[in-house]
Scaffold this motif. Structure first.
Motif, PDB file in Angstrom:
ATOM      1  N   ARG A   1       0.737  -1.272  -0.073  1.00  0.00           N
ATOM      2  CA  ARG A   1       0.073   0.261   0.043  1.00  0.00           C
ATOM      3  C   ARG A   1       1.076   1.199  -0.154  1.00  0.00           C
ATOM      4  O   ARG A   1       2.127   1.314   0.439  1.00  0.00           O
ATOM      5  CB  ARG A   1      -0.821   0.200   1.296  1.00  0.00           C
ATOM      6  N   ARG A   2       0.117   2.203  -0.501  1.00  0.00           N
ATOM      7  CA  ARG A   2       1.168   3.553  -0.476  1.00  0.00           C
ATOM      8  C   ARG A   2       1.775   3.813   0.942  1.00  0.00           C
ATOM      9  O   ARG A   2       0.945   3.875   1.962  1.00  0.00           O
ATOM     10  CB  ARG A   2       0.227   4.723  -0.548  1.00  0.00           C
ATOM     11  N   GLY A   3       2.970   4.357   1.196  1.00  0.00           N
ATOM     12  CA  GLY A   3       3.724   4.448   2.478  1.00  0.00           C
ATOM     13  C   GLY A   3       4.344   3.097   2.643  1.00  0.00           C
ATOM     14  O   GLY A   3       5.267   3.680   3.673  1.00  0.00           O
ATOM     15  N   ASP A   4       4.250   2.062   2.251  1.00  0.00           N
ATOM     16  CA  ASP A   4       5.280   1.151   2.641  1.00  0.00           C
ATOM     17  C   ASP A   4       6.517   1.407   2.153  1.00  0.00           C
ATOM     18  O   ASP A   4       6.719   2.160   0.945  1.00  0.00           O
ATOM     19  CB  ASP A   4       4.629  -0.286   2.028  1.00  0.00           C
ATOM     20  N   THR A   5       7.587   0.863   2.528  1.00  0.00           N
ATOM     21  CA  THR A   5       9.000   0.906   2.164  1.00  0.00           C
ATOM     22  C   THR A   5       9.283  -0.266   1.339  1.00  0.00           C
ATOM     23  O   THR A   5       9.021  -1.393   1.793  1.00  0.00           O
ATOM     24  CB  THR A   5       9.656   1.368   3.321  1.00  0.00           C
ATOM     25  N   ILE A   6      10.494  -0.045   0.705  1.00  0.00           N
ATOM     26  CA  ILE A   6      11.308  -1.094   0.075  1.00  0.00           C
ATOM     27  C   ILE A   6      12.573  -0.658   0.113  1.00  0.00           C
ATOM     28  O   ILE A   6      13.157   0.545  -0.074  1.00  0.00           O
ATOM     29  CB  ILE A   6      11.001  -1.134  -1.551  1.00  0.00           C
ATOM     30  N   GLU A   7      13.635  -1.670   0.584  1.00  0.00           N
ATOM     31  CA  GLU A   7      15.047  -1.230   0.813  1.00  0.00           C
ATOM     32  C   GLU A   7      15.756  -2.127  -0.322  1.00  0.00           C
ATOM     33  O   GLU A   7      15.396  -3.271  -0.221  1.00  0.00           O
ATOM     34  CB  GLU A   7      15.202  -1.739   2.489  1.00  0.00           C
TER      35      GLU A   7
END
Length: 207
Positions: A134-140
């Motif tokens: 969802r919008r706001g989740d993060t990917i590293e």
């Protein structure tokens, strides 16, 4: 040059639902809260309010982590096949992400493209739960230079595999963006998944 449908052909044509399409459930699909409006190339597809961080120098990715869906996978580079379609990571490796090596590296200015399978004959694979983001989740993304590029999800979209918007998915951008792609939509036993899930995100931090 990548063309519309190139990713779909690489990732969906040979993918089968769990247990060869005979049993199991389809992977999660993007919900209404995953997207707001129709994005344009180079803009926040979901209207994210998280400011963009300055682009990093180029450095190849070595690992991707997506905490919200428990992805922690090595990254390999992929190119184009003899038909100029985007190649995909090996089908038998259930935990592997592909990065398009002829494009920008994650964290550098431009649109870094990453791909992965949703399932194989043995069951779910690395991006089975991608549609839950969802919008706001993060990917590293851990890079070879030992820096970690942190991206914030702007939008999660579902596109028919024969109508992938080329400019939107592959087009150039001034800021550092990361697009993550896998199969999705309905499943046909003869032709595979009918759509692609595309996660749009932009660089918001580095450490």
């Amino acid at each position: 040059m990548l063309t519309a449908g190139a990713v779909a052909l690489a990732l969906c044509a040979g993918a089968w639902l769990i247990n060869d399409g005979s049993t199991g459930s389809a992977p999660p699909q993007p919900g209404p809260s995953a997207d707001t409006g129709t994005p344009s190339a180079g803009a926040d597809p979901g209207g994210s309010r998280v400011p963009a961080a300055p682009p990093l120098p180029a450095s190849p990715p070595v690992r991707m982590r997506i905490p919200a869906i428990k992805v922690d996978a090595p990254v390999t580079d992929v190119g184009l096949d003899d038909q100029d379609h985007l190649a995909s990571p090996p089908m038998d490796n259930r935990n592997l992400v592909g990065w398009y090596r002829q494009g920008p590296t994650p964290g550098a200015a431009g649109n870094a493209l990453t791909v992965g399978h949703v399932d194989n004959h043995s069951g779910p694979t690395v991006f089975y739960r991608l549609g839950l983001l969802r919008r706001g989740d993060t990917i590293e993304v851990v890079r070879r230079d030992r820096k970690t590029a942190v991206f914030t999800v702007d939008s999660v979209r579902l596109f028919p595999k024969d109508a992938v918007p080329t400019d939107l998915v592959y087009g150039p951008t001034d800021r550092a963006e990361l697009h993550v792609i896998t199969c999705g939509g309905t499943y046909d036993r003869k032709t595979g998944y009918q759509s692609n899930v595309v996660v749009f995100s932009h660089l918001t931090a580095a450490r």
